[in-house]
Motif scaffolding. Structure first.
Motif, mmCIF file in Angstrom:
data_model
loop_
_atom_site.group_PDB
_atom_site.id
_atom_site.type_symbol
_atom_site.label_atom_id
_atom_site.label_comp_id
_atom_site.label_asym_id
_atom_site.label_seq_id
_atom_site.Cartn_x
_atom_site.Cartn_y
_atom_site.Cartn_z
ATOM 1 N N TYR A 1 0.830 -1.215 -0.014
ATOM 2 C CA TYR A 1 0.142 -0.169 -0.145
ATOM 3 C C TYR A 1 0.854 1.327 -0.028
ATOM 4 N N LEU B 1 0.482 4.270 -2.562
ATOM 5 C CA LEU B 1 0.384 5.664 -2.139
ATOM 6 C C LEU B 1 1.572 6.642 -2.644
ATOM 7 N N PRO C 1 -5.031 4.944 -4.594
ATOM 8 C CA PRO C 1 -3.954 3.857 -4.603
ATOM 9 C C PRO C 1 -4.697 2.650 -4.578
#
Length: 409
Positions: A74, A78, A94
């Motif tokens: 993640y 991002l 994202p």
């Protein structure tokens, strides 16, 4: 006894033209020749030290050595979206509009695998980076080639001509094309476009109902005030377009294999899904280091990488010009797209590249490897230092002088 078993997918691929030059290059080196290699866009320096340090630091942690996330962790996704916000003022989700890939080439090929039905048609300008075409062929699709028209001095795309040719291809190709591939700054020609060019493409794509795949691998490497636009800056672009980028060139991370594709949620979702079946993503420490690179060290690209390529570009244009080979001045990428000197042009790009390697110990990429409209050119990568560039120019000067004398005699 198995000769009757055919691999039709592989049979659709031609012999890789660049392998001819590469094999010759390796043979020359084994024989002791000092080959000056401009043939491949492989950055010659290491990644910035802080990024290497982050990789090493993270790799020492016990919990990061298992399987990773196929679509990217993640924090990396991002960081990708924050990069777009800073660079282009484009807002991306994202979760649904970004996927990290093992270099932009893997991402592109997997995307094409995911979205191509047998017989689908993609429009690809010629010349082109080979995988832009052959990814569709490997996926069972077909390619409609379209000559890329550009100014041979400024390397600016003739945008009116491009749009006219696109409209012609959309009208006449059967079945109607489903995809358009664009790649600016362009590999191999270095050609560039304006933001208005993408506005026109998005309007046509929305009206004619096709998707655009934009590759901006060389977006960061620009000179003389030029700034690479993104198609995603155009309102409504996410309805019809995705875009790919790689850290290979900007951050000297070619061997790390880090890239990403962003944009249209449907296409990004298809890529995320196929990757969930095909791979487990990059080694987590590489993803962590890539996150830091995007978040914290973009300034090193501007301060160290771009000036290096700018200097090499200018040295090569000056040195090769003095050797009798006039080169245009691109405003982006890490290549020069060089028209073969007139005294050698009749050879074609493959024979000229072989001659240059054997008689001047200089390796370049033959333009024919990028498509039929590239056969009067060779691609020269700016991956050797100034001393080597000047040595290559001296070798070329001798070779061209000998060639002209032979023709005169």
């Amino acid at each position: 006894m198995f000769d009757e078993i055919q691999f039709e997918k592989i049979n659709r691929l031609p012999k890789y033209v660049f392998a001819v030059v590469n094999d010759l290059k390796m043979a020359e080196r084994r024989a002791g020749a000092d080959v000056i290699d401009f043939s491949m866009g492989n950055p010659d320096g290491p990644a910035p030290q802080p990024i290497i340090d982050k990789l090493v630091e993270t790799a020492r942690k016990p919990h990061v050595h298992g399987y990773s996330a196929s679509k990217g962790i993640y924090k990396l996704r991002l960081a990708i979206t924050k990069w777009y916000l800073r660079k282009y003022n484009v807002v991306l989700d994202p979760e649904t509009e970004a996927v990290a890939t093992m270099g932009s080439k893997e991402g592109y090929v997997h995307l094409v695998q995911a979205i191509t039905n047998p017989g689908d048609v993609a429009i690809v300008p010629d010349p082109t980076y080979p995988i832009h075409s052959y990814a569709f062929i490997l996926a069972g699709g077909n390619v409609e080639k379209m000559k890329l028209s550009y100014d041979e001095v400024t390397f600016e795309v003739d945008e009116d001509r491009f749009v006219a040719d696109l409209k012609y291809a959309l009208k006449n190709a059967v079945p109607k094309p489903k995809y358009l591939v664009v790649n600016f700054p362009h590999n191999p020609t270095t050609a560039t476009v304006t933001l208005d060019f993408y506005r026109r493409l998005v309007e046509i794509a929305r009206r004619e109902r096709f998707y655009i795949i934009s590759d901006i691998a060389y977006a960061d490497i620009t000179f003389d005030g030029y700034e690479t636009p993104s198609i995603l800056q155009i309102e409504g672009a996410k309805d019809v377009a995705v875009e790919s980028f790689t850290l290979s060139k900007s951050y000297n991370m070619a061997g790390w294999r880090v890239g990403f594709i962003v944009g249209n949620p449907r296409l990004v979702g298809a890529l995320q899904k196929i990757k969930s079946w095909l791979d487990y993503g990059m080694f987590t420490p590489i993803q962590v280091a890539a996150t830091v690179a995007l978040d914290e060290y973009g300034h090193l690209v501007e301060e160290k990488v771009v000036p290096k390529y700018l200097h090499r570009r200018d040295v090569m244009i000056e040195a090769f010009g003095n050797a009798g080979w006039d080169l245009g001045k691109p405003s982006a990428s890490m290549f020069l797209w060089a028209k073969i000197p007139e005294c050698a042009r009749e050879m074609g790009s493959l024979e000229f590249s072989k001659e240059l390697l054997l008689k001047a110990q200089v390796a370049v990429s033959p333009g024919i490897g990028f498509g039929k409209y590239g056969d009067e050119y060779v691609r020269i990568a700016l991956i050797e230092n100034e001393k080597r560039i000047r040595q290559a120019a001296r070798n070329i000067r001798r070779y061209l002088g000998t060639l002209k004398k032979e023709k005169h005699d």
